[in-house]
Design a protein around this motif. Structure first.
Motif, mmCIF file in Angstrom:
data_model
loop_
_atom_site.group_PDB
_atom_site.id
_atom_site.type_symbol
_atom_site.label_atom_id
_atom_site.label_comp_id
_atom_site.label_asym_id
_atom_site.label_seq_id
_atom_site.Cartn_x
_atom_site.Cartn_y
_atom_site.Cartn_z
ATOM 1 N N VAL A 119 0.839 -1.208 0.051
ATOM 2 C CA VAL A 119 -0.194 0.123 -0.032
ATOM 3 C C VAL A 119 1.077 1.257 -0.033
ATOM 4 N N CYS A 120 0.548 2.352 -0.739
ATOM 5 C CA CYS A 120 1.335 3.462 -0.799
ATOM 6 C C CYS A 120 0.051 4.624 -0.719
ATOM 7 N N VAL A 121 0.265 5.278 0.521
ATOM 8 C CA VAL A 121 -0.724 6.312 0.601
ATOM 9 C C VAL A 121 -0.382 7.620 0.678
ATOM 10 N N VAL A 122 -1.043 8.602 0.109
ATOM 11 C CA VAL A 122 -0.676 10.257 -0.065
ATOM 12 C C VAL A 122 -1.319 10.932 1.019
ATOM 13 N N GLY A 123 -1.200 12.140 1.098
ATOM 14 C CA GLY A 123 -1.839 12.927 1.921
ATOM 15 C C GLY A 123 -3.337 13.336 1.335
ATOM 16 N N SER A 124 -4.244 13.765 2.247
ATOM 17 C CA SER A 124 -5.675 14.374 1.590
ATOM 18 C C SER A 124 -6.092 15.453 1.995
ATOM 19 N N ARG A 125 -6.908 16.206 1.345
ATOM 20 C CA ARG A 125 -7.477 17.579 1.555
ATOM 21 C C ARG A 125 -9.170 17.153 1.531
ATOM 22 N N LEU A 126 -9.906 17.844 2.314
ATOM 23 C CA LEU A 126 -11.220 17.828 2.046
ATOM 24 C C LEU A 126 -11.892 18.700 1.211
ATOM 25 N N ILE A 127 -12.857 18.426 0.607
ATOM 26 C CA ILE A 127 -13.425 19.307 -0.443
ATOM 27 C C ILE A 127 -14.915 19.213 -0.055
ATOM 28 N N GLY A 173 -6.816 8.222 -2.252
ATOM 29 C CA GLY A 173 -5.363 8.588 -1.964
ATOM 30 C C GLY A 173 -4.534 7.393 -1.748
ATOM 31 N N ILE A 174 -4.860 6.329 -2.443
ATOM 32 C CA ILE A 174 -4.142 4.917 -2.241
ATOM 33 C C ILE A 174 -3.715 4.153 -3.503
ATOM 34 N N LEU A 175 -2.578 3.723 -3.851
ATOM 35 C CA LEU A 175 -2.169 2.997 -4.884
ATOM 36 C C LEU A 175 -1.634 1.541 -4.179
ATOM 37 N N PHE A 176 -2.262 0.533 -4.329
ATOM 38 C CA PHE A 176 -1.963 -0.908 -3.960
ATOM 39 C C PHE A 176 -1.773 -2.031 -4.904
ATOM 40 N N ARG A 177 -1.107 -3.063 -4.498
ATOM 41 C CA ARG A 177 -0.848 -4.099 -5.261
ATOM 42 C C ARG A 177 -2.016 -5.026 -5.484
ATOM 43 N N ARG A 178 -2.234 -5.006 -6.962
ATOM 44 C CA ARG A 178 -3.219 -5.957 -7.325
ATOM 45 C C ARG A 178 -2.970 -7.464 -6.731
ATOM 46 N N GLU A 179 -1.975 -8.076 -6.694
ATOM 47 C CA GLU A 179 -1.994 -9.425 -6.400
ATOM 48 C C GLU A 179 -2.042 -9.819 -5.106
ATOM 49 N N TYR A 180 -1.726 -8.918 -4.199
ATOM 50 C CA TYR A 180 -2.177 -9.151 -2.465
ATOM 51 C C TYR A 180 -3.675 -8.894 -2.521
ATOM 52 N N ALA A 181 -4.272 -7.793 -3.134
ATOM 53 C CA ALA A 181 -5.672 -7.570 -3.095
ATOM 54 C C ALA A 181 -6.587 -8.860 -3.692
ATOM 55 N N ALA A 182 -6.173 -9.289 -4.694
ATOM 56 C CA ALA A 182 -6.894 -10.452 -5.246
ATOM 57 C C ALA A 182 -6.891 -11.798 -4.212
ATOM 58 N N ARG A 183 -6.120 -11.838 -3.331
ATOM 59 C CA ARG A 183 -6.236 -12.821 -2.426
ATOM 60 C C ARG A 183 -7.313 -12.788 -1.401
ATOM 61 N N VAL A 210 4.262 -0.801 3.906
ATOM 62 C CA VAL A 210 3.268 0.520 3.743
ATOM 63 C C VAL A 210 3.963 1.680 3.512
ATOM 64 N N ILE A 211 3.890 2.451 2.555
ATOM 65 C CA ILE A 211 4.647 3.754 2.519
ATOM 66 C C ILE A 211 3.452 4.738 2.421
ATOM 67 N N GLU A 212 4.235 5.894 3.247
ATOM 68 C CA GLU A 212 3.113 7.166 3.524
ATOM 69 C C GLU A 212 4.061 7.928 2.682
ATOM 70 N N VAL A 213 3.151 8.870 1.935
ATOM 71 C CA VAL A 213 3.839 10.021 1.350
ATOM 72 C C VAL A 213 3.389 11.321 1.938
ATOM 73 N N TYR A 214 4.219 12.111 2.700
ATOM 74 C CA TYR A 214 3.633 13.402 3.283
ATOM 75 C C TYR A 214 3.310 14.537 2.362
ATOM 76 N N ARG A 215 2.886 14.309 1.471
ATOM 77 C CA ARG A 215 2.088 15.434 0.317
ATOM 78 C C ARG A 215 0.816 15.000 0.197
#
Length: 323
Positions: A119-127, A173-183, A210-215
């Motif tokens: 999982v790679c997650v970035v920061g979010s803003r509310l709209i 806000g997340i990119l994740f690996r398909r192989e793991y999700a399909a399990r 898990v990767i956190e991106v502080y942007r």
């Protein structure tokens, strides 16, 4: 033979016609272009079908699927898209959210640099519904803000972060690996309506890093029709909260007893403060007792812990335990 794209972008939609064009445009404007776009509609009753059909012949669009009956669960649509996807990575771009143009470029580069990334997650803003951006801090990065991305062992991340709270607040806000999700095609998260994402991210984290991106590269829309908003208003998500915490405790063998009691106390407090009627509150207390053996003593311990943390800096709290 046609080469598979590196990323599959899934847009699950239900009655978000008013946001669809802006959402799809924010995907098609991505600086990273090696992706397929899968558009899913869960039997919408608005003009969503007409809008989605406009993209039928777009070269990035690989599938458009319309359900004849609403599933009642956003997570079943997630899995439908995951099983249709051909990419190494998946981005579930919720139909009412938006993204900065470099979302994929940023997350793909990090995932490719760390071969065990789940999982790679970035920061979010509310709209809001009109697209106005809120200044509310929903990332709570603290000292992490502005730093280089953090890469964490997924099991440690689950133990120290996800056990306390779903810090991965928005799939967009997340990119994740398909192989793991399909399990997880038969996971209990598919039967949930409110907290399935929390269980899904926990199960994903256990499989890798898990990767956190502080942007802040994601825009998380809040409006009255949002399932999470409805859950808070009705208190219906707490029953699923209890189920998720029970599952976590069954799959985290290194949980300290004191930490468990604090977590159960937080659930007790959440029930106590939820704006629902007393009869429903009692049902939730009974579930909490039956599934986690929690009592009001755990609530009192959690309250004392909050007061004493100022005197004892080594005392466990959710904030101090977070990686």
């Amino acid at each position: 033979m046609e080469k598979n794209p590196l990323v599959s972008v899934i847009v699950p939609n239900y009655n978000y016609a008013r946001y669809l064009d802006a959402r799809i445009d924010s995907i098609l404007r991505q600086t990273w272009t090696d992706f397929e776009l899968i558009l899913l509609d869960d039997a919408s009753t608005d003009t969503s079908r007409e809008i989605l059909e406009k993209y039928r012949n777009h070269p990035r669009v690989s599938r458009i699927e319309f359900n004849t009956r609403n599933t009642g669960s956003p997570f079943q649509q997630w899995m439908k898209g995951i099983l249709l996807a051909r990419g190494k990575y998946i981005w579930i771009a919720e139909a009412d959210d938006l993204a900065d143009p470099d979302f994929l470029e940023t997350t793909v580069a990090l995932c490719e640099a760390h071969e065990r990334t789940a999982v790679c997650v970035v920061g979010s803003r509310l709209i809001d519904g009109a697209g106005r951006v809120s200044n509310k801090d929903i990332n709570h990065w603290g000292r992490r803000k502005g730093k280089q991305p953090g890469c964490f062992d997924g099991k440690s991340y689950a133990l120290h972060n996800l056990y306390w709270k779903n810090y991965l607040i928005n799939a967009s806000g997340i990119l994740f690996r398909r192989e793991y999700a399909a399990r997880l095609a038969h996971s209990a998260f598919l039967q949930m309506r409110y907290c399935g994402d929390w269980l899904f991210w926990f199960q994903m984290a256990l499989q890798g890093e898990v990767i956190e991106v502080y942007r802040t590269l994601n825009y998380f829309r809040q409006h009255g029709a949002k399932v999470t908003v409805q859950s808070l208003q009705r208190g219906q998500g707490i029953a699923e909260d209890i189920q998720v915490v029970r599952y976590m405790e069954e799959h985290l063998p290194n949980l300290a007893p004191y930490k468990k009691r604090l977590r159960r106390g937080l659930l007790y407090r959440k029930i106590k403060r939820t704006p629902t009627d007393e009869s429903q509150r009692q049902v939730l207390y009974q579930q909490l007792s039956a599934e986690l053996q929690a009592t009001d003593a755990d609530y009192r311990l959690e309250r004392w812990n909050q007061y004493l943390r100022w005197l004892w800096p080594w005392l466990t709290t959710r904030q101090r335990d977070r990686l």
